[in-house]
Design a protein around this motif. Structure first.
Motif, PDB file in Angstrom:
ATOM      1  N   TRP A 164     -19.263   6.792  11.278  1.00 19.76           N
ATOM      2  CA  TRP A 164     -18.589   6.086  10.197  1.00 19.76           C
ATOM      3  C   TRP A 164     -17.077   6.245  10.242  1.00 19.76           C
ATOM      4  O   TRP A 164     -16.336   5.353   9.822  1.00 19.76           O
ATOM      5  CB  TRP A 164     -19.108   6.593   8.848  1.00 19.76           C
ATOM      6  CG  TRP A 164     -18.853   8.046   8.623  1.00 19.76           C
ATOM      7  CD1 TRP A 164     -19.642   9.094   8.982  1.00 19.76           C
ATOM      8  CD2 TRP A 164     -17.711   8.626   7.989  1.00 19.76           C
ATOM      9  NE1 TRP A 164     -19.063  10.285   8.624  1.00 19.76           N
ATOM     10  CE2 TRP A 164     -17.880  10.028   8.015  1.00 19.76           C
ATOM     11  CE3 TRP A 164     -16.551   8.093   7.412  1.00 19.76           C
ATOM     12  CZ2 TRP A 164     -16.945  10.905   7.494  1.00 19.76           C
ATOM     13  CZ3 TRP A 164     -15.622   8.973   6.879  1.00 19.76           C
ATOM     14  CH2 TRP A 164     -15.832  10.357   6.927  1.00 19.76           C
ATOM     15  N   ARG A 185     -19.289   7.005   2.045  1.00 17.55           N
ATOM     16  CA  ARG A 185     -20.722   6.716   2.026  1.00 17.55           C
ATOM     17  C   ARG A 185     -20.983   5.272   2.423  1.00 17.55           C
ATOM     18  O   ARG A 185     -21.943   4.980   3.160  1.00 17.55           O
ATOM     19  CB  ARG A 185     -21.275   6.988   0.625  1.00 17.55           C
ATOM     20  CG  ARG A 185     -22.780   6.752   0.508  1.00 17.55           C
ATOM     21  CD  ARG A 185     -23.254   7.051  -0.894  1.00 17.55           C
ATOM     22  NE  ARG A 185     -24.695   6.829  -1.027  1.00 17.55           N
ATOM     23  CZ  ARG A 185     -25.368   6.981  -2.165  1.00 17.55           C
ATOM     24  NH1 ARG A 185     -24.724   7.374  -3.265  1.00 17.55           N
ATOM     25  NH2 ARG A 185     -26.668   6.761  -2.201  1.00 17.55           N
ATOM     26  N   LYS A 186     -20.140   4.357   1.983  1.00 14.70           N
ATOM     27  CA  LYS A 186     -20.291   2.949   2.322  1.00 14.70           C
ATOM     28  C   LYS A 186     -20.166   2.756   3.824  1.00 14.70           C
ATOM     29  O   LYS A 186     -20.952   2.010   4.446  1.00 14.70           O
ATOM     30  CB  LYS A 186     -19.235   2.128   1.584  1.00 14.70           C
ATOM     31  CG  LYS A 186     -19.319   0.633   1.823  1.00 14.70           C
ATOM     32  CD  LYS A 186     -18.250  -0.088   1.019  1.00 14.70           C
ATOM     33  CE  LYS A 186     -18.298  -1.595   1.270  1.00 14.70           C
ATOM     34  NZ  LYS A 186     -17.232  -2.308   0.499  1.00 14.70           N
ATOM     35  N   LEU A 231     -21.447  11.744   1.772  1.00 13.36           N
ATOM     36  CA  LEU A 231     -22.204  10.999   0.758  1.00 13.36           C
ATOM     37  C   LEU A 231     -21.634  11.128  -0.649  1.00 13.36           C
ATOM     38  O   LEU A 231     -21.932  10.310  -1.518  1.00 13.36           O
ATOM     39  CB  LEU A 231     -23.669  11.460   0.771  1.00 13.36           C
ATOM     40  CG  LEU A 231     -24.432  11.237   2.087  1.00 13.36           C
ATOM     41  CD1 LEU A 231     -25.892  11.607   1.918  1.00 13.36           C
ATOM     42  CD2 LEU A 231     -24.301   9.792   2.557  1.00 13.36           C
ATOM     43  N   ASP A 242     -29.093  11.919  10.050  1.00 10.45           N
ATOM     44  CA  ASP A 242     -29.452  11.309   8.770  1.00 10.45           C
ATOM     45  C   ASP A 242     -29.044  12.249   7.642  1.00 10.45           C
ATOM     46  O   ASP A 242     -29.744  13.198   7.309  1.00 10.45           O
ATOM     47  CB  ASP A 242     -30.959  11.049   8.721  1.00 10.45           C
ATOM     48  CG  ASP A 242     -31.351  10.197   7.509  1.00 10.45           C
ATOM     49  OD1 ASP A 242     -30.564  10.152   6.549  1.00 10.45           O
ATOM     50  OD2 ASP A 242     -32.431   9.597   7.545  1.00 10.45           O
ATOM     51  N   ASP A 275     -28.343   0.859  10.363  1.00 12.86           N
ATOM     52  CA  ASP A 275     -29.599   1.109   9.684  1.00 12.86           C
ATOM     53  C   ASP A 275     -30.241   2.409  10.106  1.00 12.86           C
ATOM     54  O   ASP A 275     -31.351   2.718   9.705  1.00 12.86           O
ATOM     55  CB  ASP A 275     -30.588  -0.038   9.975  1.00 12.86           C
ATOM     56  CG  ASP A 275     -30.074  -1.355   9.384  1.00 12.86           C
ATOM     57  OD1 ASP A 275     -29.350  -1.283   8.368  1.00 12.86           O
ATOM     58  OD2 ASP A 275     -30.379  -2.414   9.950  1.00 12.86           O
ATOM     59  N   TYR A 330     -28.868  11.658   4.493  1.00 13.64           N
ATOM     60  CA  TYR A 330     -29.758  11.551   3.331  1.00 13.64           C
ATOM     61  C   TYR A 330     -30.955  12.495   3.504  1.00 13.64           C
ATOM     62  O   TYR A 330     -31.376  13.166   2.556  1.00 13.64           O
ATOM     63  CB  TYR A 330     -30.250  10.113   3.164  1.00 13.64           C
ATOM     64  CG  TYR A 330     -29.184   9.151   2.725  1.00 13.64           C
ATOM     65  CD1 TYR A 330     -28.764   9.097   1.397  1.00 13.64           C
ATOM     66  CD2 TYR A 330     -28.578   8.294   3.633  1.00 13.64           C
ATOM     67  CE1 TYR A 330     -27.776   8.216   0.984  1.00 13.64           C
ATOM     68  CE2 TYR A 330     -27.589   7.406   3.232  1.00 13.64           C
ATOM     69  CZ  TYR A 330     -27.193   7.373   1.914  1.00 13.64           C
ATOM     70  OH  TYR A 330     -26.212   6.498   1.506  1.00 13.64           O
ATOM     71  N   LYS A 387     -31.792   6.844   0.030  1.00 10.93           N
ATOM     72  CA  LYS A 387     -30.528   6.130   0.234  1.00 10.93           C
ATOM     73  C   LYS A 387     -30.019   5.519  -1.061  1.00 10.93           C
ATOM     74  O   LYS A 387     -28.835   5.198  -1.172  1.00 10.93           O
ATOM     75  CB  LYS A 387     -30.692   5.048   1.301  1.00 10.93           C
ATOM     76  CG  LYS A 387     -30.952   5.588   2.695  1.00 10.93           C
ATOM     77  CD  LYS A 387     -30.906   4.492   3.743  1.00 10.93           C
ATOM     78  CE  LYS A 387     -29.495   3.989   3.948  1.00 10.93           C
ATOM     79  NZ  LYS A 387     -29.378   3.053   5.087  1.00 10.93           N
ATOM     80  N   ASP A 440     -23.279   4.260   5.565  1.00 17.72           N
ATOM     81  CA  ASP A 440     -24.447   3.390   5.458  1.00 17.72           C
ATOM     82  C   ASP A 440     -24.385   2.248   6.476  1.00 17.72           C
ATOM     83  O   ASP A 440     -25.419   1.762   6.943  1.00 17.72           O
ATOM     84  CB  ASP A 440     -24.547   2.810   4.045  1.00 17.72           C
ATOM     85  CG  ASP A 440     -25.003   3.851   3.025  1.00 17.72           C
ATOM     86  OD1 ASP A 440     -25.534   4.887   3.450  1.00 17.72           O
ATOM     87  OD2 ASP A 440     -24.818   3.623   1.820  1.00 17.72           O
ATOM     88  N   LYS A 441     -23.159   1.861   6.836  1.00 16.57           N
ATOM     89  CA  LYS A 441     -22.996   0.751   7.764  1.00 16.57           C
ATOM     90  C   LYS A 441     -22.959   1.203   9.216  1.00 16.57           C
ATOM     91  O   LYS A 441     -23.553   0.566  10.093  1.00 16.57           O
ATOM     92  CB  LYS A 441     -21.711  -0.012   7.426  1.00 16.57           C
ATOM     93  CG  LYS A 441     -21.523  -1.298   8.238  1.00 16.57           C
ATOM     94  CD  LYS A 441     -20.310  -2.062   7.728  1.00 16.57           C
ATOM     95  CE  LYS A 441     -20.142  -3.387   8.480  1.00 16.57           C
ATOM     96  NZ  LYS A 441     -18.975  -4.150   8.010  1.00 16.57           N
TER      97      LYS A 441
END
Length: 300
Positions: free
Chosen positions: A73, A63-64, A57, A5, A108, A7, A14, A67-68
């Motif tokens: 990523w 970052r997009k 980030l 994580d 998530d 974040y 987030k 997040d997905k």
């Protein structure tokens, strides 16, 4: 493989803005920098995690994807492509229309590294998928220098991701300038190429010299007697001390240029200039004799 994580590593929500992420990274990076914690393995590990988190980030596109798809990523596009191929195969074989949208929940924050392992590198992913090569993650780091250090070509050892890297820093690097060290980022997947390391230089303000481009500015204090009668003084420059003649009757605020005594120009054998401003100091605690002499001078 546990979900990372980013974040949480930076201590932001987030919904944090780019500015919030940048400020959080800088604050924590200074605290956990290896140069300030030379024998602290935990701080070193924390610093590496901060670099990874900031690298992802601070970039809107990365970052997009993060997040997905979470920590995987970097393989998101390949995953979607593979899922589409499986969907097409399933349709052609009459197996239904299972699309990659059914896996959205993994983004998530759940642990879906095992899924990617089987998809792209594990025994269950098939021969062609297991041979897919992916480039490693790029790393970002800050290197703090004094003005004197930045003005000289020198070598410095950095610790990045647990490895020591010795680099040569050219004279004249600029504050905020970023250089790339190829192949010193994260390792590739399935023998793919390693990522790159991007180093941003942060040059601290100098207490003596103010820098504007390649020129330097400083103030030199002169006592009244030197200003009136003239003489010789010794002044500091970035490359050492020089002797300078003071003309008689020098006025307060007089500016003098020392050509070629400024800041070096990056990767050129050239230098800016050094500008001196004289600040004449009035005498204090005068003796009776000195007051008498000044009185005589005032009478003309």
């Amino acid at each position: 493989m546990a979900f990372i994580d980013y974040y949480k590593i930076l201590g932001v929500e987030k919904t944090a803005s780019e500015k919030d992420i940048k400020n959080a990274y800088r604050k924590l990076a200074r605290k956990h920098h290896p140069d300030l914690n030379p024998n602290d393995a935990e701080a070193n590990k924390r610093f590496q995690q901060l670099n990874e988190a900031n690298e992802v980030l601070s970039d809107p596109e990365k970052r997009k994807k993060y997040d997905k798809y979470g920590e995987n990523w970097q393989h998101g596009e390949a995953y979607e492509q593979q899922a589409r191929q499986q969907q097409q195969q399933s349709r052609s074989q009459g197996g239904g229309a299972q699309g990659f949208e059914s896996f959205e929940g993994f983004g998530d924050g759940g642990d879906f590294s095992d899924f990617f392992q089987s998809m792209f590198g594990g025994s269950g992913g098939g021969h062609s998928r297991s041979q897919a090569k992916y480039r490693g993650q790029d790393f970002n780091a800050e290197l703090h220098l004094s003005l004197l250090d930045a003005a000289e070509t020198h070598k410095q050892t950095l610790t990045v991701n647990g490895k020591q890297i010795r680099i040569t820093i050219p004279a004249g690097v600029d504050n905020g300038q970023t250089i790339k060290i190829a192949g010193h980022g994260g390792p590739g997947v399935n023998s793919g190429p390693a990522g790159d390391l991007y180093i941003t230089f942060i040059i601290a303000d100098d207490p003596k010299f103010k820098r504007l481009g390649s020129d330097l500015y400083t103030t030199i204090k002169l006592d009244l007697y030197m200003a009136v009668l003239g003489g010789e003084i010794t002044v500091d420059t970035l490359t050492g001390k020089v002797k300078l003649k003071i003309k008689p009757e020098t006025q307060n605020g007089t500016k003098v240029k020392l050509k070629g005594k400024g800041y070096p120009i990056y990767k050129k054998d050239e230098f800016g200039d050094l500008y001196l401003t004289y600040d004449i100091q009035m005498p204090t605690n005068l003796t009776d004799k000195q007051r008498e002499l000044f009185t005589e001078l005032a009478k003309g």
